[in-house]
Design a protein around this motif. Structure first.
Motif, PDB file in Angstrom:
ATOM      1  N   ASN A   1      39.179 -20.978 -38.821  1.00  0.00           N
ATOM      2  CA  ASN A   1      38.110 -20.556 -37.905  1.00  0.00           C
ATOM      3  C   ASN A   1      38.493 -19.245 -37.224  1.00  0.00           C
ATOM      4  O   ASN A   1      39.561 -19.132 -36.623  1.00  0.00           O
ATOM      5  CB  ASN A   1      37.840 -21.627 -36.863  1.00  0.00           C
ATOM      6  CG  ASN A   1      36.611 -21.316 -36.017  1.00  0.00           C
ATOM      7  OD1 ASN A   1      36.516 -21.706 -34.879  1.00  0.00           O
ATOM      8  ND2 ASN A   1      35.639 -20.611 -36.563  1.00  0.00           N
ATOM      9  N   TYR A   2      37.622 -18.239 -37.391  1.00  0.00           N
ATOM     10  CA  TYR A   2      37.776 -16.944 -36.733  1.00  0.00           C
ATOM     11  C   TYR A   2      36.482 -16.638 -35.990  1.00  0.00           C
ATOM     12  O   TYR A   2      35.378 -16.975 -36.460  1.00  0.00           O
ATOM     13  CB  TYR A   2      38.049 -15.836 -37.751  1.00  0.00           C
ATOM     14  CG  TYR A   2      39.415 -15.894 -38.382  1.00  0.00           C
ATOM     15  CD1 TYR A   2      40.460 -15.111 -37.898  1.00  0.00           C
ATOM     16  CD2 TYR A   2      39.668 -16.717 -39.467  1.00  0.00           C
ATOM     17  CE1 TYR A   2      41.709 -15.150 -38.482  1.00  0.00           C
ATOM     18  CE2 TYR A   2      40.925 -16.766 -40.049  1.00  0.00           C
ATOM     19  CZ  TYR A   2      41.938 -15.982 -39.555  1.00  0.00           C
ATOM     20  OH  TYR A   2      43.181 -16.012 -40.124  1.00  0.00           O
ATOM     21  N   LEU A   3      36.625 -15.992 -34.847  1.00  0.00           N
ATOM     22  CA  LEU A   3      35.482 -15.528 -34.069  1.00  0.00           C
ATOM     23  C   LEU A   3      35.523 -14.001 -34.030  1.00  0.00           C
ATOM     24  O   LEU A   3      36.559 -13.413 -33.697  1.00  0.00           O
ATOM     25  CB  LEU A   3      35.498 -16.108 -32.657  1.00  0.00           C
ATOM     26  CG  LEU A   3      35.364 -17.634 -32.550  1.00  0.00           C
ATOM     27  CD1 LEU A   3      35.427 -18.078 -31.099  1.00  0.00           C
ATOM     28  CD2 LEU A   3      34.072 -18.112 -33.196  1.00  0.00           C
ATOM     29  N   ILE A   4      34.392 -13.382 -34.363  1.00  0.00           N
ATOM     30  CA  ILE A   4      34.294 -11.927 -34.423  1.00  0.00           C
ATOM     31  C   ILE A   4      33.491 -11.457 -33.220  1.00  0.00           C
ATOM     32  O   ILE A   4      32.305 -11.783 -33.083  1.00  0.00           O
ATOM     33  CB  ILE A   4      33.625 -11.469 -35.729  1.00  0.00           C
ATOM     34  CG1 ILE A   4      34.385 -12.019 -36.936  1.00  0.00           C
ATOM     35  CG2 ILE A   4      33.557  -9.964 -35.795  1.00  0.00           C
ATOM     36  CD1 ILE A   4      33.727 -11.715 -38.254  1.00  0.00           C
ATOM     37  N   ASP A   5      34.148 -10.720 -32.337  1.00  0.00           N
ATOM     38  CA  ASP A   5      33.498 -10.136 -31.165  1.00  0.00           C
ATOM     39  C   ASP A   5      33.073  -8.715 -31.531  1.00  0.00           C
ATOM     40  O   ASP A   5      33.902  -7.814 -31.629  1.00  0.00           O
ATOM     41  CB  ASP A   5      34.485 -10.130 -29.990  1.00  0.00           C
ATOM     42  CG  ASP A   5      33.841  -9.636 -28.701  1.00  0.00           C
ATOM     43  OD1 ASP A   5      32.662  -9.234 -28.735  1.00  0.00           O
ATOM     44  OD2 ASP A   5      34.535  -9.641 -27.663  1.00  0.00           O
ATOM     45  N   CYS A   6      31.774  -8.518 -31.738  1.00  0.00           N
ATOM     46  CA  CYS A   6      31.282  -7.226 -32.220  1.00  0.00           C
ATOM     47  C   CYS A   6      30.152  -6.739 -31.335  1.00  0.00           C
ATOM     48  O   CYS A   6      29.503  -7.532 -30.636  1.00  0.00           O
ATOM     49  CB  CYS A   6      30.796  -7.340 -33.671  1.00  0.00           C
ATOM     50  SG  CYS A   6      29.412  -8.452 -33.901  1.00  0.00           S
ATOM     51  N   PRO A   7      29.858  -5.450 -31.336  1.00  0.00           N
ATOM     52  CA  PRO A   7      28.726  -4.925 -30.547  1.00  0.00           C
ATOM     53  C   PRO A   7      27.401  -5.476 -31.055  1.00  0.00           C
ATOM     54  O   PRO A   7      27.216  -5.754 -32.244  1.00  0.00           O
ATOM     55  CB  PRO A   7      28.829  -3.407 -30.749  1.00  0.00           C
ATOM     56  CG  PRO A   7      30.240  -3.163 -31.168  1.00  0.00           C
ATOM     57  CD  PRO A   7      30.653  -4.368 -31.940  1.00  0.00           C
ATOM     58  N   GLU A   8      26.478  -5.626 -30.144  1.00  0.00           N
ATOM     59  CA  GLU A   8      25.171  -6.182 -30.506  1.00  0.00           C
ATOM     60  C   GLU A   8      24.403  -5.257 -31.436  1.00  0.00           C
ATOM     61  O   GLU A   8      23.615  -5.721 -32.265  1.00  0.00           O
ATOM     62  CB  GLU A   8      24.357  -6.432 -29.229  1.00  0.00           C
ATOM     63  CG  GLU A   8      23.033  -7.125 -29.475  1.00  0.00           C
ATOM     64  CD  GLU A   8      22.279  -7.394 -28.192  1.00  0.00           C
ATOM     65  OE1 GLU A   8      21.293  -8.147 -28.228  1.00  0.00           O
ATOM     66  OE2 GLU A   8      22.690  -6.836 -27.146  1.00  0.00           O
ATOM     67  N   SER A   9      24.624  -3.944 -31.351  1.00  0.00           N
ATOM     68  CA  SER A   9      23.875  -2.988 -32.167  1.00  0.00           C
ATOM     69  C   SER A   9      24.165  -3.131 -33.655  1.00  0.00           C
ATOM     70  O   SER A   9      23.346  -2.742 -34.485  1.00  0.00           O
ATOM     71  CB  SER A   9      24.195  -1.559 -31.712  1.00  0.00           C
ATOM     72  OG  SER A   9      25.593  -1.300 -31.826  1.00  0.00           O
ATOM     73  N   THR A  10      25.317  -3.693 -34.009  1.00  0.00           N
ATOM     74  CA  THR A  10      25.682  -3.827 -35.421  1.00  0.00           C
ATOM     75  C   THR A  10      25.907  -5.275 -35.823  1.00  0.00           C
ATOM     76  O   THR A  10      26.406  -5.528 -36.921  1.00  0.00           O
ATOM     77  CB  THR A  10      26.952  -3.018 -35.711  1.00  0.00           C
ATOM     78  OG1 THR A  10      28.003  -3.428 -34.803  1.00  0.00           O
ATOM     79  CG2 THR A  10      26.704  -1.529 -35.543  1.00  0.00           C
ATOM     80  N   ALA A  11      25.566  -6.224 -34.964  1.00  0.00           N
ATOM     81  CA  ALA A  11      25.838  -7.628 -35.271  1.00  0.00           C
ATOM     82  C   ALA A  11      25.009  -8.120 -36.455  1.00  0.00           C
ATOM     83  O   ALA A  11      25.519  -8.803 -37.351  1.00  0.00           O
ATOM     84  CB  ALA A  11      25.575  -8.493 -34.044  1.00  0.00           C
ATOM     85  N   ASP A  12      23.715  -7.787 -36.486  1.00  0.00           N
ATOM     86  CA  ASP A  12      22.868  -8.241 -37.598  1.00  0.00           C
ATOM     87  C   ASP A  12      23.329  -7.630 -38.918  1.00  0.00           C
ATOM     88  O   ASP A  12      23.339  -8.304 -39.967  1.00  0.00           O
ATOM     89  CB  ASP A  12      21.410  -7.875 -37.322  1.00  0.00           C
ATOM     90  CG  ASP A  12      20.844  -8.632 -36.134  1.00  0.00           C
ATOM     91  OD1 ASP A  12      21.337  -9.747 -35.860  1.00  0.00           O
ATOM     92  OD2 ASP A  12      19.926  -8.111 -35.462  1.00  0.00           O
ATOM     93  N   THR A  13      23.709  -6.346 -38.886  1.00  0.00           N
ATOM     94  CA  THR A  13      24.203  -5.708 -40.108  1.00  0.00           C
ATOM     95  C   THR A  13      25.496  -6.362 -40.580  1.00  0.00           C
ATOM     96  O   THR A  13      25.684  -6.581 -41.784  1.00  0.00           O
ATOM     97  CB  THR A  13      24.429  -4.210 -39.862  1.00  0.00           C
ATOM     98  OG1 THR A  13      23.226  -3.622 -39.357  1.00  0.00           O
ATOM     99  CG2 THR A  13      24.842  -3.504 -41.138  1.00  0.00           C
ATOM    100  N   LEU A  14      26.380  -6.678 -39.653  1.00  0.00           N
ATOM    101  CA  LEU A  14      27.635  -7.328 -40.019  1.00  0.00           C
ATOM    102  C   LEU A  14      27.384  -8.727 -40.563  1.00  0.00           C
ATOM    103  O   LEU A  14      28.032  -9.146 -41.533  1.00  0.00           O
ATOM    104  CB  LEU A  14      28.569  -7.379 -38.807  1.00  0.00           C
ATOM    105  CG  LEU A  14      29.908  -8.095 -39.019  1.00  0.00           C
ATOM    106  CD1 LEU A  14      30.704  -7.433 -40.134  1.00  0.00           C
ATOM    107  CD2 LEU A  14      30.713  -8.122 -37.727  1.00  0.00           C
TER     108      LEU A  14
END
Length: 841
Positions: free
Chosen positions: A114-127
């Motif tokens: 299990n990994y959690l990815i903390d990413c910016p909201e502007s690129t979350a859907d793309t990721l």
């Protein structure tokens, strides 16, 4: 502690509402992410290095040892200022198949699955779409958005990240401690298998995890400070989210933020990242800029940096002095950069009540100018706006991150030579730029964050700390030899021409100075035997000098090289070694006893000749081009040699009109194609031998199974067209060709009359690796797949149970009128009524 990583931001906390949390869980989660991120998940993350002590008297080796020991102490907690980085928190980024950044992120490892990815909201859907794109159908990895169960938070002004409450994990930002302490609320499903005891707590506590805002509500030491993160990361020079999308990882400084590993195995986008790192020159990087009015005075730190860069460019410093100089641009902490922003924007001002009227009016004018400057900066600095140099009108950069309202700091992708960080460029304190479509002129002040290393001016990448700068092209040339580190007085040789007698007396010494190590080449050395400088009248003097050399060196100066080789006894190696050692000793003695003025003359001639020979040598680019042209020419020669030589020239060849159908011809195979072979039969054009005309016994997928260029073959004329100069050949028997040509299309069943489920009888004409073609009396042959044959038993090749000439009963399964195809099956369709059977009583 603040001295190790710079002075930190003021105390406070903030909930990052512009971040989203993605979960990657299931068996193989580590392997899945290992192939998608450039960081190495199988090893511990690299911790940021603390700021070294400002001691310019240390050598580079001492600085490297100091930096390594400091980093080890910081990680292990062996010194008085213990800083612990969470090994389960790392900085990383995701790349597309072209090697461009999709987004940056912080990766939390809850456990192996299990990994959690903390990413910016502007690129979350793309990721999220990017991760699902590379998830295999049978993979057990699950990817989902858990932002409704998890949240990201930040605490400023501390380096203590231990003691997170149950249901949370925490750690110092792995990019740099100046960005604060990251706190993550973990989803409940991740807490059940967490290996971090600080996050798991007990089952009861995890089920009722309190909100972060409730935990910090009564904390007066770290008050709520919303909106600080956007300003802090700009001051720290860190771009994230869509600000780095579609950029090269090294342009976004990801290797300096410990998001890229150059020692791990393969991953998506590795080719571009590795090629940029190991080859070429990196000319652009994202750096923070302070924008100011062109009429304002440039701070002293930038004035000094501009002067030092000009001194470097003009080689005013020695190698030792360059090692003692500060970095090429001012290096600022987040706190120091914030103070400069406050001063430039008028946020810091004296008490108005203690000022007189004139000072108050002047202060109001400063406020008005500052507000006007901020408005112009906010209007001009839109993301993607070009930064244009007013002096030459060329673009030198591009805005990456817009300024926070009320500030003048931006992030820009700048050309390094415009910052003085790349060879051939100097940053000027008198620069003037325009940004975007605005006509207002600004002055930009670039600076380096604390985590930004010194760059190599030749490559634009991190400078090697073990480099002693010996070959630094910016260093002032120094005297070579044993006293290269000491400033020596300049020595000038007296330019006194030598007489012919002096040259003749020291003729042997001229040879010894450059050729004593190789006696066989001494007689051919142009430096030693300066015959071109002597006229024919000096022949006797040269002869006498040569005779003297023969006596001292035991060598024969004969013009024939074969005579020179015969002087050495090949059968007695010991005598030859003794003779060479004796000659070397004699020559060395003569050189040491030579007049110093003669020595200087000989050395100067040799040095000048060496310089001229070095100038004649070709550079690496010229050599590479020459080698490429040589290899291409060799390839052309090989291609020409591999071509088949035609038996007859193209003139006086047989015309196509003189040929008859089924006429037997002899020819040579010229070339092969996937659909057949071209054969030279002595006619005005080559004949095409189609792949279907090679054999009917076996399936021919490519003509190379039977033919090779240059083979002599016997063929027959199958058809020809004199007007279009088309000649078709065949290697099939004459009777078979006649039978096929006698069977006209008018006698066959058209495709329109053949219906699906029609029962037909046919004969196998050709067996292939995937089925057979069946002649059913139609205008085209039907195709029977080997799996539709009743003798197929989940194994074996079609040729094992199919043979040319076999009669089979088939049913039509499909008819394609557009492409003229018939699909057959030898298995009776299940929906057709079966044969009736009479039962006798």
């Amino acid at each position: 502690m603040s001295g190790s990583f710079g002075r930190l931001w003021g105390k406070g906390h903030e909930t990052l509402t512009s971040r989203r949390i993605l979960s990657v869980s299931g068996a193989g989660a580590t392997t899945f992410l290992q192939g998608l991120v450039p960081s190495d998940l199988l090893s511990s993350p690299n911790a940021p290095a603390p700021q070294p002590q400002n001691n310019n008297n240390e050598s580079n080796e001492q600085k490297k040892k100091h930096s390594d020991s400091s980093q080890a102490n910081v990680q292990n907690g062996d010194n008085n200022h213990t800083v612990s980085f969470n090994p389960n928190l790392r900085s990383t980024c995701f790349l597309d198949h072209k090697g461009r950044i999709v987004t940056d992120s912080l990766l939390w490892k809850i456990h192996e699955q299990n990994y959690l990815i903390d990413c910016p909201e502007s690129t979350a859907d793309t990721l999220l779409q990017h991760l699902k794109q590379y998830t295999l159908r049978r993979s057990k990895v699950q990817i989902k958005d858990v932002s409704n169960q998890a949240s990201s938070h930040l605490i400023y002004g501390t380096l203590q990240a231990d003691g997170a409450p149950p249901g949370y994990v925490s750690g110092i930002d792995p990019r740099h401690p100046s960005l604060g302490v990251r706190v993550l609320r973990v989803p409940e499903e991740s807490l059940q298998h967490s290996t971090d005891t600080s996050a798991a707590g007990d089952a009861t506590a995890s089920a009722i995890t309190p909100r972060f805002e409730d935990l910090m509500a009564n904390n007066a030491l770290f008050p709520h400070s919303p909106g600080n993160y956007d300003l802090v990361r700009r001051l720290a020079g860190v771009a994230e989210g869509d600000e780095v999308t579609a950029k090269v990882a090294l342009e976004a400084n990801q290797e300096f933020l410990h998001a890229v590993s150059f020692t791990k195995g393969c991953y998506l986008g590795q080719e571009l990242t590795a090629r940029v790192h190991f080859t070429g020159v990196l000319r652009k990087r994202i750096v923070p800029l302070l924008l100011m009015d062109t009429h304002m005075e440039v701070p002293r730190a930038w004035s000094l940096a501009s002067s030092l860069q000009e001194g470097r460019a003009t080689q005013k410093f020695s190698r030792r002095e360059l090692q003692l100089l500060p970095s090429r641009l001012p290096r600022l902490s987040v706190y120091a950069a914030a103070n400069l922003v406050a001063v430039m924007t008028g946020a810091i001002a004296p008490d108005v009540e203690s000022l007189d009227e004139a000072a108050k009016q002047e202060l109001e004018m400063v406020y008005a100018n500052s507000n006007l400057l901020l408005q112009e900066i906010e209007t001009s600095c839109k993301r993607g706006a070009k930064i244009v140099n007013v002096a030459d009108g060329k673009s030198i950069g591009q805005i990456v991150a817009e300024p926070v309202k009320g500030t003048n700091v931006v992030l820009a992708l700048m050309r390094l030579e415009q910052l003085g960080l790349l060879a051939g460029g100097v940053w000027s304190k008198l620069n003037k730029v325009r940004i975007g479509d605005n006509a207002t002129e600004f002055r930009y002040l670039p600076y380096l964050p604390l985590w930004f290393p010194d760059l190599d001016p030749q490559t634009g990448k991190a400078k090697d700390v073990t480099d002693d700068g010996e070959d630094d092209p910016e260093a002032r040339p120094e005297t070579g030899g044993l006293f290269s580190g000491i400033k020596m007085p300049r020595v000038v040789f007296e330019e006194t021409p030598l007489s012919d007698a002096e040259i003749s007396d020291n003729f042997m010494t001229e040879i010894c100075a450059f050729c004593i190590s190789s006696l066989q080449t001494a007689r051919r050395c142009g430096t030693c035997i300066s015959a071109s400088t002597r006229d024919e009248n000096d022949t006797n003097e040269l002869a006498s000098a040569a005779a003297a050399i023969e006596d001292d060196f035991d060598i024969d100066f004969d013009d024939d090289e074969e005579d020179l080789d015969e002087d050495f006894d090949e059968d007695d190696d010991d005598d030859e070694d003794d003779q060479s050692a004796s000659s070397s000793t004699k020559a060395s003695s003569r050189w040491n006893n030579l007049n110093p003025r003669i020595k200087a003359h000989v050395i100067r001639q040799g040095q000048e000749r060496a310089i001229r020979n070095k100038a004649k040598t070709e550079g690496p680019l010229v050599k590479k081009r020459r080698m490429m042209m040589y290899m291409r020419e060799k390839q052309r020669e090989k291609s020409r040699d591999s071509r088949v030589k035609r038996p007859l020239p193209f003139v006086n060849r047989t015309a196509l009109a003189s040929l008859e159908p089924l006429q037997e011809l002899s020819g040579v195979v010229i070339s092969l194609t996937p659909f057949g072979a071209y054969v030279d039969v002595g006619t005005e054009c080559d004949g095409l031998l189609h792949v279907s005309q090679l054999s009917r016994e076996t399936f021919v997928q490519h003509p190379k199974q039977f033919l090779t260029p240059g083979d002599k073959v016997t063929v027959r004329v199958r058809s020809l067209n004199v007007e279009r100069k088309k000649l078709h050949l065949t290697m099939l028997p004459k009777e078979l060709v006649q039978a096929e040509q006698a069977d006209t299309v008018e006698d066959r069943i058209p495709l329109e009359e053949i219906l699906v489920d029609d029962e037909l009888w046919g004969q196998l004409k050709r067996v292939t690796d995937f089925g057979a073609y069946v002649e059913v009396g139609a205008v085209v042959d039907g195709f029977l797949h080997f799996m539709d044959h009743p003798s197929w038993d989940n194994g074996g090749r079609p040729s094992d149970f199919m043979a040319r000439g076999d009669r089979v009963r088939v049913w039509v399964s499909d008819v394609d009128l557009e492409q003229g195809r018939i699909k057959l099956t030898a298995l009776r369709p299940s929906h057709l009524p079966g044969p009736r059977r009479e039962i006798a009583f």
